[in-house]
Structure formats: structure tokens, C-alpha cells
Enzyme design. Sequence first.
Site, PDB file in Angstrom:
ATOM      1  N   ARG A  56       1.195  -0.859   0.171  1.00 12.55           N
ATOM      2  CA  ARG A  56       0.023   0.081   0.403  1.00 12.55           C
ATOM      3  C   ARG A  56       0.643   1.125  -0.594  1.00 12.55           C
ATOM      4  O   ARG A  56       0.503   2.286   1.078  1.00 12.55           O
ATOM      5  CB  ARG A  56      -0.579  -0.191   1.588  1.00 12.55           C
ATOM      6  CG  ARG A  56      -1.639  -1.566   1.244  1.00 12.55           C
ATOM      7  CD  ARG A  56      -3.122  -1.477  -0.070  1.00 12.55           C
ATOM      8  NE  ARG A  56      -3.377  -3.029  -0.222  1.00 12.55           N
ATOM      9  CZ  ARG A  56      -2.894  -3.807  -0.723  1.00 12.55           C
ATOM     10  NH1 ARG A  56      -1.698  -3.129  -1.193  1.00 12.55           N
ATOM     11  NH2 ARG A  56      -3.377  -4.643  -0.682  1.00 12.55           N
ATOM     12  N   SER A  91     -10.944   1.107   4.194  1.00 15.57           N
ATOM     13  CA  SER A  91     -10.015   0.944   5.177  1.00 15.57           C
ATOM     14  C   SER A  91      -8.751   2.153   6.119  1.00 15.57           C
ATOM     15  O   SER A  91      -9.148   2.681   4.676  1.00 15.57           O
ATOM     16  CB  SER A  91      -8.826  -0.224   4.821  1.00 15.57           C
ATOM     17  OG  SER A  91      -9.383  -1.680   4.626  1.00 15.57           O
ATOM     18  N   GLU A 144      -3.671   5.035   6.514  1.00 20.03           N
ATOM     19  CA  GLU A 144      -3.617   5.319   4.724  1.00 20.03           C
ATOM     20  C   GLU A 144      -4.411   5.678   4.503  1.00 20.03           C
ATOM     21  O   GLU A 144      -3.647   6.018   3.012  1.00 20.03           O
ATOM     22  CB  GLU A 144      -4.251   3.502   4.396  1.00 20.03           C
ATOM     23  CG  GLU A 144      -4.487   3.247   2.856  1.00 20.03           C
ATOM     24  CD  GLU A 144      -5.057   1.867   2.624  1.00 20.03           C
ATOM     25  OE1 GLU A 144      -4.808   0.587   3.519  1.00 20.03           O
ATOM     26  OE2 GLU A 144      -6.323   2.056   2.281  1.00 20.03           O
TER      27      GLU A 144
HETATM   28  C1  LIG Z   1     -15.043   1.096   0.451  1.00 22.25           C
HETATM   29  C2  LIG Z   1     -13.787   1.656  -0.404  1.00 22.25           C
HETATM   30  C3  LIG Z   1     -12.990  -0.062  -0.203  1.00 22.25           C
HETATM   31  C4  LIG Z   1     -11.956   0.004  -0.654  1.00 22.25           C
HETATM   32  N1  LIG Z   1     -11.137  -1.009  -0.919  1.00 22.25           N
HETATM   33  C5  LIG Z   1      -9.521  -0.884  -1.001  1.00 22.25           C
HETATM   34  C6  LIG Z   1      -8.853  -2.060  -1.096  1.00 22.25           C
HETATM   35  O1  LIG Z   1      -9.260  -2.806  -0.927  1.00 22.25           O
HETATM   36  N2  LIG Z   1      -7.810  -2.016  -1.201  1.00 22.25           N
HETATM   37  C7  LIG Z   1      -7.068  -0.804  -1.629  1.00 22.25           C
HETATM   38  O2  LIG Z   1      -5.600  -0.527  -1.688  1.00 22.25           O
HETATM   39  N3  LIG Z   1      -7.409   0.517  -1.435  1.00 22.25           N
HETATM   40  C8  LIG Z   1      -8.972   0.443  -1.217  1.00 22.25           C
HETATM   41  N4  LIG Z   1      -9.897   1.529  -1.580  1.00 22.25           N
HETATM   42  C9  LIG Z   1      -9.474   2.774  -1.348  1.00 22.25           C
HETATM   43  C10 LIG Z   1      -9.421   3.308  -2.951  1.00 22.25           C
HETATM   44  O3  LIG Z   1      -9.771   3.075  -3.367  1.00 22.25           O
HETATM   45  C11 LIG Z   1      -7.781   3.361  -3.653  1.00 22.25           C
HETATM   46  O4  LIG Z   1      -7.061   4.142  -3.255  1.00 22.25           O
HETATM   47  C12 LIG Z   1      -8.112   4.336  -4.609  1.00 22.25           C
HETATM   48  O5  LIG Z   1      -7.094   3.569  -5.665  1.00 22.25           O
HETATM   49  C13 LIG Z   1      -8.467   5.393  -4.472  1.00 22.25           C
HETATM   50  O6  LIG Z   1      -8.837   5.772  -5.862  1.00 22.25           O
HETATM   51  P1  LIG Z   1      -8.771   7.048  -6.185  1.00 22.25           P
HETATM   52  O7  LIG Z   1      -9.065   7.293  -8.089  1.00 22.25           O
HETATM   53  O8  LIG Z   1     -10.699   7.432  -5.692  1.00 22.25           O
HETATM   54  O9  LIG Z   1      -8.207   8.345  -5.645  1.00 22.25           O
HETATM   55  P2  LIG Z   1      -7.988   9.120  -4.839  1.00 22.25           P
HETATM   56  O10 LIG Z   1      -8.300   9.589  -3.734  1.00 22.25           O
HETATM   57  O11 LIG Z   1      -9.177  10.805  -5.741  1.00 22.25           O
HETATM   58  O12 LIG Z   1      -6.840  10.150  -4.465  1.00 22.25           O
HETATM   59  C14 LIG Z   1      -5.421   8.969  -4.113  1.00 22.25           C
HETATM   60  C15 LIG Z   1      -3.697   9.471  -4.383  1.00 22.25           C
HETATM   61  O13 LIG Z   1      -3.833   9.221  -5.023  1.00 22.25           O
HETATM   62  C16 LIG Z   1      -3.627  10.805  -5.591  1.00 22.25           C
HETATM   63  N5  LIG Z   1      -3.661  10.340  -7.270  1.00 22.25           N
HETATM   64  C17 LIG Z   1      -4.831  10.098  -7.577  1.00 22.25           C
HETATM   65  N6  LIG Z   1      -4.881  10.312  -9.003  1.00 22.25           N
HETATM   66  C18 LIG Z   1      -3.423  10.159  -9.380  1.00 22.25           C
HETATM   67  C19 LIG Z   1      -2.791  10.395 -10.149  1.00 22.25           C
HETATM   68  N7  LIG Z   1      -3.315  10.477 -11.813  1.00 22.25           N
HETATM   69  N8  LIG Z   1      -1.540  10.493 -10.323  1.00 22.25           N
HETATM   70  C20 LIG Z   1      -1.057  10.832  -9.140  1.00 22.25           C
HETATM   71  N9  LIG Z   1      -1.554  10.431  -7.735  1.00 22.25           N
HETATM   72  C21 LIG Z   1      -2.576  10.739  -7.631  1.00 22.25           C
HETATM   73  C22 LIG Z   1      -4.068  11.702  -4.775  1.00 22.25           C
HETATM   74  O14 LIG Z   1      -3.830  13.187  -4.959  1.00 22.25           O
HETATM   75  C23 LIG Z   1      -4.104  11.293  -3.450  1.00 22.25           C
HETATM   76  O15 LIG Z   1      -2.935  10.904  -2.453  1.00 22.25           O
HETATM   77  C24 LIG Z   1     -11.467   1.243  -0.476  1.00 22.25           C
HETATM   78  C25 LIG Z   1     -11.572   2.540  -0.453  1.00 22.25           C
HETATM   79  C26 LIG Z   1     -13.231   2.607  -0.197  1.00 22.25           C
HETATM   80  C27 LIG Z   1     -14.353   3.643  -0.539  1.00 22.25           C
END
Ligand SMILES: Cc1cc2nc3c(=O)[nH]c(=O)nc-3n(C[C@H](O)[C@H](O)[C@H](O)COP(=O)(O)OP(=O)(O)OC[C@H]3O[C@@H](n4cnc5c(N)ncnc54)[C@H](O)[C@@H]3O)c2cc1C
Length: 344
Positions: A166, A243, A338
Amino acid sequence: MHVSYGVPLAPLTTLGIGGPAASLAELHDPAEFPDFVQEVRHCTAPPVCLGEGSNVLVGDRGCALPVLRIATRGIRVLGAADDGRVLVEVQAGHPLWELVETLIAEGLAGMEMLAGIPGTTGATPVQNVGAYGQEVSDTLRSVEVWDWELGRRVTLDAAECALGHRTSMFKKSRRWTVLTLLFALRRAELSGPVTYRSVADELDVPLGSQVPPAEAAQAVLAVRRRKGMVLDSCENDRRSIGSVFFSPEVGDPMASKLRDLGAPVAHFPDGSTRVTASWLIRQAGFALNTSLTRGVRISSVHYTLVADDGASAAGFREAVDIVLRQVLDRTGVLLAPEIDFIGD
Ligand SMILES: Cc1cc2nc3c(=O)[nH]c(=O)nc-3n(C[C@H](O)[C@H](O)[C@H](O)COP(=O)(O)OP(=O)(O)OC[C@H]3O[C@@H](n4cnc5c(N)ncnc54)[C@H](O)[C@@H]3O)c2cc1C
């Protein structure tokens, strides 16, 4: 490219918390990225990227730095690489769940256990997204990024991204904006081995079995829905970031002690052994639905934090501290958040 000013960020995140962005640019067309670079050329720090906001906590006062919301879409199956794997190019804004569905429909295996994880594909390397025995590092070959320090596009091999449990170099620095990703998948009729008991039970197969990828994904989705780990699967716990804490690494003696107590302890590809944070939170005495601070409580179906009306970023951080302290006091294990914090 559309740029707006003073835009509330809360509705653009799954927690629904946080103040406005001084400026927000929405990128739908990759060809417009140079316009954004022009737009922010006078800024001294790299902009903040936002995908679907499913892993961020935005500060109550919002974000003074420009925010780039990446909503580009597109999946291209490019053909076979030298090692026989099939290369697939994905635009950073493409939803991960759609990518997983497309790969399964194309007969490509390697990401089926990631079914149901919210967010964009471009955010997946940031914390090397993973679940149920698969991680993005298993299939990611390279990323094309904008390097704000060098002021140009750069292609980075997956090995250069320092992907760990992670984490990655993107988690520690905003220097790079991920624009496109290249994955290498197996053309296969069977999934990777099922290594999680809950998924094996759902499939009614022994651990280590391989099943059609579509069945593996369905089983993972069923397990995730029961824990509120699929967005909108649980109306009461909708405002979630999954998480909130990393699964902490434990040494061998602690791992066997925890196993004796019935804790889920798993081995990860980076060689670490980890216990799930949710089990520690439960073990520390938090009950489902326990209120922690105004508008922040433990979910009604899983041992993680969720938000309700009245929640603030300050209150959420305080709730994180409350959980952290009680888990340390009662179990001796130190949790680490996280979530990515945006703004003040
Ligand atoms: C219900 C739920 C379940 C989840 N389950 C999991 C799981 O099982 N495993 C897991 O690993 N995660 C899980 N997550 C966390 C989340 O889904 C992941 O971290 C996901 O990758 C975030 O994507 P996002 O587009 O929403 O990113 P955001 O939340 O918008 O951004 C997250 C981070 O990434 C950066 N970022 C976003 N896009 C880019 C880009 N193109 N270039 C550089 N940096 C960028 C942002 O600045 C920020 O720091 C879960 C979340 C929820 C709500």
C-alpha cells in the site's frame, strides 16, 4: 479543459468532508493536459491530483493549491509482449471497476481479485492497490507520468515506482502525475489462486483453487459487499474510504500469538506478514456503530471509520487518533493511517 474556482471538494470525495479548492481543473481529454501545465506554470509546488476521492481526507479549509481532477477514459488492448502476456493501456481517469470488468470479458486474468475497489486506475499505483491476494504491482508494467520537477513526460517502469505494501514513491511525493498505465495480463481461463478463506468459502472451493476469473470476481464482490467495502452497497455506511489504516506488519512471534487469538494474519508479496487493522480495532474493544467524534463512527458492518452528517476533517482526524491510541493501549500494535490528506 474546464477550470473553476472556489469549488467545494467534499462532494468529489467518498467521505464527503472538506472545504473548497482554490481552483479545480477537470481533465477529460488527455490532449488538454499541456493546457493545464500552462495554467499552473507559476505555482511553486506540484498540483494536487484527485481521482474519485475514495482515499482522501480534504481539510476543512480546503486546498490552496490547484487541484487536477483526472477524468480521462480509455482502455486499449495492444497485443502480446515478448513473454506472451497481453499488454493493455489504460487512461488514468478510467474507473478501476470498469477495467476489471473489461479484462474479464477479454479473457485476461490477473486483476480479478481487485473487483469492487473504487477509484480511478491512475490512482492504483499510488498505494499499490490490492485485495484478496492480488496487487497492482503484479500486473503493472509501466506508467507514463508528468514529472513536475523535470517539466516533461517520463515513462517509468513499474520497478522504478517503488511499489510496496500500500505504498509507492507516488504516495510520498506529488512530483508525478500519472497519465497512462500499461498492464501485462495473462490470457487464461482460470484466475490466480484463491488465497483468502472468505473468498474460498464463498466459492465453496479449497484454498489455492483456481476458478474462472468472472467467478472469482463475483465471490470477491459478495465478500466485499458484506463488509460495506463496495461503494453504495450499504446505505448506512456510504461515506467511507475503505480501510483507514494500513494492515500493520508483525514479526514472527507476534504473528503466531495473534494467530492463536484467531487474527487474520497474511503474507504479502513484499515479504511482510501483516494482521488486518479491522481485527485489531475490534480486539481493542470498539463495537460496530460506536460513535467516535461528531459525525464519525465505526461502520455498522465492518471495523473501519465512516462519516455521517456533521462530520468534519478535524473530527475525522481526532477519531483516527482515538482509534490509534486505544488499539496501541489494548493490543500493543501501532496503526498508521492509509488515507492521503489534502489541504490544511
Ligand atoms: C469502500 C472502499 C473500499 C476500498 N477498498 C480498497 C481495497 O480493497 N484496497 C485498496 O488498496 N484500496 C481500497 N480503497 C481505497 C481506494 O479505493 C484506493 O486507494 C483508490 O486507488 C483511490 O482511487 P481514487 O481515484 O479515488 O483516488 P483519490 O482518492 O482521488 O486519490 C488518492 C491519492 O492518489 C493521488 N492520485 C490520484 N490520481 C492520481 C494520478 N493520476 N496521479 C498521481 N496521483 C494521483 C491523490 O493525490 C491522492 O493522494 C477503498 C476505498 C473505499 C471507499
